[in-house]
Design an enzyme around this catalytic site. Sequence first.
Site, PDB file in Angstrom:
ATOM      1  N   ASN A   1      -5.409   4.801  -4.711  1.00 41.96           N
ATOM      2  CA  ASN A   1      -5.690   5.716  -3.576  1.00 41.96           C
ATOM      3  C   ASN A   1      -5.869   7.581  -3.938  1.00 41.96           C
ATOM      4  O   ASN A   1      -4.828   7.688  -3.688  1.00 41.96           O
ATOM      5  CB  ASN A   1      -4.595   5.419  -2.576  1.00 41.96           C
ATOM      6  CG  ASN A   1      -4.495   4.012  -1.708  1.00 41.96           C
ATOM      7  OD1 ASN A   1      -5.735   3.095  -1.855  1.00 41.96           O
ATOM      8  ND2 ASN A   1      -3.786   4.262  -0.488  1.00 41.96           N
TER       9      ASN A   1
ATOM     10  N   TRP B   1     -12.814   5.384   1.583  1.00 38.44           N
ATOM     11  CA  TRP B   1     -12.011   5.519   2.645  1.00 38.44           C
ATOM     12  C   TRP B   1     -12.487   6.667   3.679  1.00 38.44           C
ATOM     13  O   TRP B   1     -12.651   7.036   3.164  1.00 38.44           O
ATOM     14  CB  TRP B   1     -10.515   5.800   2.454  1.00 38.44           C
ATOM     15  CG  TRP B   1      -9.589   5.684   3.295  1.00 38.44           C
ATOM     16  CD1 TRP B   1      -9.248   7.156   4.454  1.00 38.44           C
ATOM     17  CD2 TRP B   1      -9.078   4.607   3.837  1.00 38.44           C
ATOM     18  NE1 TRP B   1      -8.076   5.960   4.811  1.00 38.44           N
ATOM     19  CE2 TRP B   1      -7.950   5.043   4.622  1.00 38.44           C
ATOM     20  CE3 TRP B   1      -9.162   3.105   3.305  1.00 38.44           C
ATOM     21  CZ2 TRP B   1      -7.246   3.772   5.689  1.00 38.44           C
ATOM     22  CZ3 TRP B   1      -7.995   2.042   3.880  1.00 38.44           C
ATOM     23  CH2 TRP B   1      -7.586   2.670   5.052  1.00 38.44           C
TER      24      TRP B   1
ATOM     25  N   ASN C   1       0.606  -1.447   0.253  1.00 39.61           N
ATOM     26  CA  ASN C   1       0.216   0.368  -0.418  1.00 39.61           C
ATOM     27  C   ASN C   1       1.176   1.213   0.054  1.00 39.61           C
ATOM     28  O   ASN C   1       1.938   1.401   1.480  1.00 39.61           O
ATOM     29  CB  ASN C   1      -0.494   0.108   1.369  1.00 39.61           C
ATOM     30  CG  ASN C   1      -1.496   1.111   1.595  1.00 39.61           C
ATOM     31  OD1 ASN C   1      -2.725   1.893   0.800  1.00 39.61           O
ATOM     32  ND2 ASN C   1      -1.527   1.837   2.583  1.00 39.61           N
ATOM     33  N   GLU C   2       0.724   2.736  -0.847  1.00 39.32           N
ATOM     34  CA  GLU C   2       1.192   3.784  -1.586  1.00 39.32           C
ATOM     35  C   GLU C   2       2.538   3.061  -0.392  1.00 39.32           C
ATOM     36  O   GLU C   2       3.845   4.216  -0.330  1.00 39.32           O
ATOM     37  CB  GLU C   2       0.662   4.569  -0.131  1.00 39.32           C
ATOM     38  CG  GLU C   2      -0.767   4.704  -0.053  1.00 39.32           C
ATOM     39  CD  GLU C   2      -1.043   5.911   0.288  1.00 39.32           C
ATOM     40  OE1 GLU C   2      -0.524   5.589   0.942  1.00 39.32           O
ATOM     41  OE2 GLU C   2      -2.363   6.373  -0.081  1.00 39.32           O
TER      42      GLU C   2
ATOM     43  N   LYS D   1     -12.463  10.410   8.254  1.00 36.63           N
ATOM     44  CA  LYS D   1     -12.732  10.100   6.181  1.00 36.63           C
ATOM     45  C   LYS D   1     -13.838   8.876   7.055  1.00 36.63           C
ATOM     46  O   LYS D   1     -14.703   9.297   5.319  1.00 36.63           O
ATOM     47  CB  LYS D   1     -11.902   9.874   5.266  1.00 36.63           C
ATOM     48  CG  LYS D   1     -10.560  10.806   5.350  1.00 36.63           C
ATOM     49  CD  LYS D   1     -10.376  10.651   3.775  1.00 36.63           C
ATOM     50  CE  LYS D   1      -8.978  11.847   3.658  1.00 36.63           C
ATOM     51  NZ  LYS D   1      -8.075  11.564   4.560  1.00 36.63           N
TER      52      LYS D   1
ATOM     53  N   TYR E   1      -7.169  16.314  -1.044  1.00 38.24           N
ATOM     54  CA  TYR E   1      -6.211  17.278  -1.261  1.00 38.24           C
ATOM     55  C   TYR E   1      -5.898  18.785  -2.479  1.00 38.24           C
ATOM     56  O   TYR E   1      -4.807  19.125  -1.610  1.00 38.24           O
ATOM     57  CB  TYR E   1      -5.428  15.561  -1.356  1.00 38.24           C
ATOM     58  CG  TYR E   1      -5.353  15.262   0.496  1.00 38.24           C
ATOM     59  CD1 TYR E   1      -5.326  15.684   1.535  1.00 38.24           C
ATOM     60  CD2 TYR E   1      -5.030  13.602   0.525  1.00 38.24           C
ATOM     61  CE1 TYR E   1      -5.455  15.189   2.747  1.00 38.24           C
ATOM     62  CE2 TYR E   1      -5.255  12.910   1.346  1.00 38.24           C
ATOM     63  CZ  TYR E   1      -5.327  13.673   3.225  1.00 38.24           C
ATOM     64  OH  TYR E   1      -5.689  13.108   4.018  1.00 38.24           O
TER      65      TYR E   1
END
Length: 642
Positions: A421, A501, A365-366, A522, A427
């Site tokens: 994501n 999310w 993930n990320e 969130k 953002y």
Amino acid sequence: MRQTICLNPGWMFTGPDKKVTKVDLPHTWNAIDGQDGGNDYKRCLCRYQKQFARPAFGEEEQVWLEFHGVNSSAEVTLNGHTLGRHDGGYSTFRYDITPYLQDSNDLIVDADNSVNDRVYPQKADFTFYGGIYRDVCLVIVNRQHFSMSYLGGPGIQVTAKPCEGYGKGEVEINTWTEGEEGRVTVRILDAQGEEVARVDGTHGKTFIDPVHLWNGLEDPYLYTAVAELYAGDTKVDEIRTRFGVRDFHYHPRTGFYLNGASYPLRGVARHQDRKGIGNALTREMHKEDMDLICEVGANTIRLAHYQHDQYFYDLCDERGMVVWAEIPYISEHMPKGRENTISQMKELIVQNYNHPSIVCWGVSNEITISTKDKADMLDNHRVLNDLVHEMDKTRFTTLACYAMCGPFNKVAHITDVVSWNLYLGWYVPGLWLNDVWMRFFHMVYPDRCLGYSEYGCEGMPNLHSSHPRRGDHTEEYQAKYHEYLLKCFERNPYMWATHVWNMFDFAADARDQGGEPGMNHKGLITFDRKTKKDSFYLYKAYWSKDPFVHICSKRFADRTEKEITVKVYSNQGEVTLYLDGKKQETRYGKQVFTFRVPLKDIAHVRVASGECSDYAEFRHVDRPNPAYTLKDTGDKGANWTK
């Protein structure tokens, strides 16, 4: 025969302050400081100690000590003998303690969530709670038993799939035993407990004819495999595992399929923590989470970012959820952590192989957020991807890419499918960028499946605005954001899966947003599970078949306008609004309905559709209520990665 003894009660805990207190498991020492902001929660080694009497067992039996989760590393000692060390805070592990048992036994567990460079996770947007936060038990088995020593697994592997036009089910059984060789029989039972097939021997194949498929939310039918081990004519061990017969595939232009039928995956991601409790959840709490996910109507869950409790995977099987399961290889590749990614992936697969709900294994993930050694990171991913395919030939691999990871990045093309994501419209400005991004990727890589593994924005149920905008943390902007994304997915139906999310607000101690430090807001539901935000009802309107109507912004009671817009979410085709008891108007449509309502003093608003109704009061005020506006300045948690 096998028996289990719970060891949860009565541990002596030496905490970060060196004070000794009595605790029951499950337990974490970060239930408060891991949720209050400041990024200063205690990451250290703490000790758990328990005295227990020698259990009753025979000469032909063994006693195993079983842990369901200790975060992040555990060193276990019994009566002065070191049993071993386990690195990885989210999986089951066991030790044979038979040789070390005495009449009175001193068990010590040193649990350690300290910062290091070899055990994942170390850098991520959630709190790494320390502690023995899942069950501990003793398991007494015959010396001839189904495997207890292999990666915390159940000792049986069931591979089931439909065949002959979905009329029959092919079931392949593999079992592993320890001790002297014995005779194994595996009986397949239907949901009523009737035997429908059997396999004789440790490995074999059989057929269920006719078969009842595991078919997602509509019909999550489960069979049970009962494996019996005999020494001569005496049964010495028995284990059970449930499984489902289903198949699935994906297509880059038409999405996900279950049992040959199109089955768009639309659902949520879930973290396992709770307000004031951390990750030391009870079964009742797990069940409440599942009940809420079912209420919103999701058909898939991304269980982020680590292996979740076995009980929750069981609930996913029972409720028909399609699951993305993953390891905490996240945010930053650590060259010294490669072995840990491999061991955590092996445990994840071995311990969860039999769950029909799981369709894919998440590799990372990320990972590109702050990785420096990109070559080593890419090689680690290839090793993991190959390992998964070697261990499980029935499921596909995936990963979640960081928002700033471009579509041409090599890491995005290692696994079978990929998801991103992306928080476009939160953002960074521009909700419309979501359409652009999806269509660009689909144009450049038309033969590669694309999904959204995370998308969302902060929403505080106490913050409100008639003109919501990006960054204001209001309940209204969160709803506006999700309204756009749901329409966006309709315009781009090839997405193999989308996961909001998050289902619930969760603790991220490095954050300071929305006027409540230490939290990621969130979620569609608040951290304490008590407040369903308006966005929850939006998704319910799209996904759920249970009739309802919901008036939005009910908590936004004080208004300065002389006429307000009342928005209603519903899965009904028409909604009627009543003002002060009098019928005003009926609207026809889908999911989102809006009405204009005059506001002179207090407006008593009721909406109805069939037997469903909802009520709200709105008050005219001369000045805006200052409680509705965010007091702090700046978005202090957006750049938690720095």
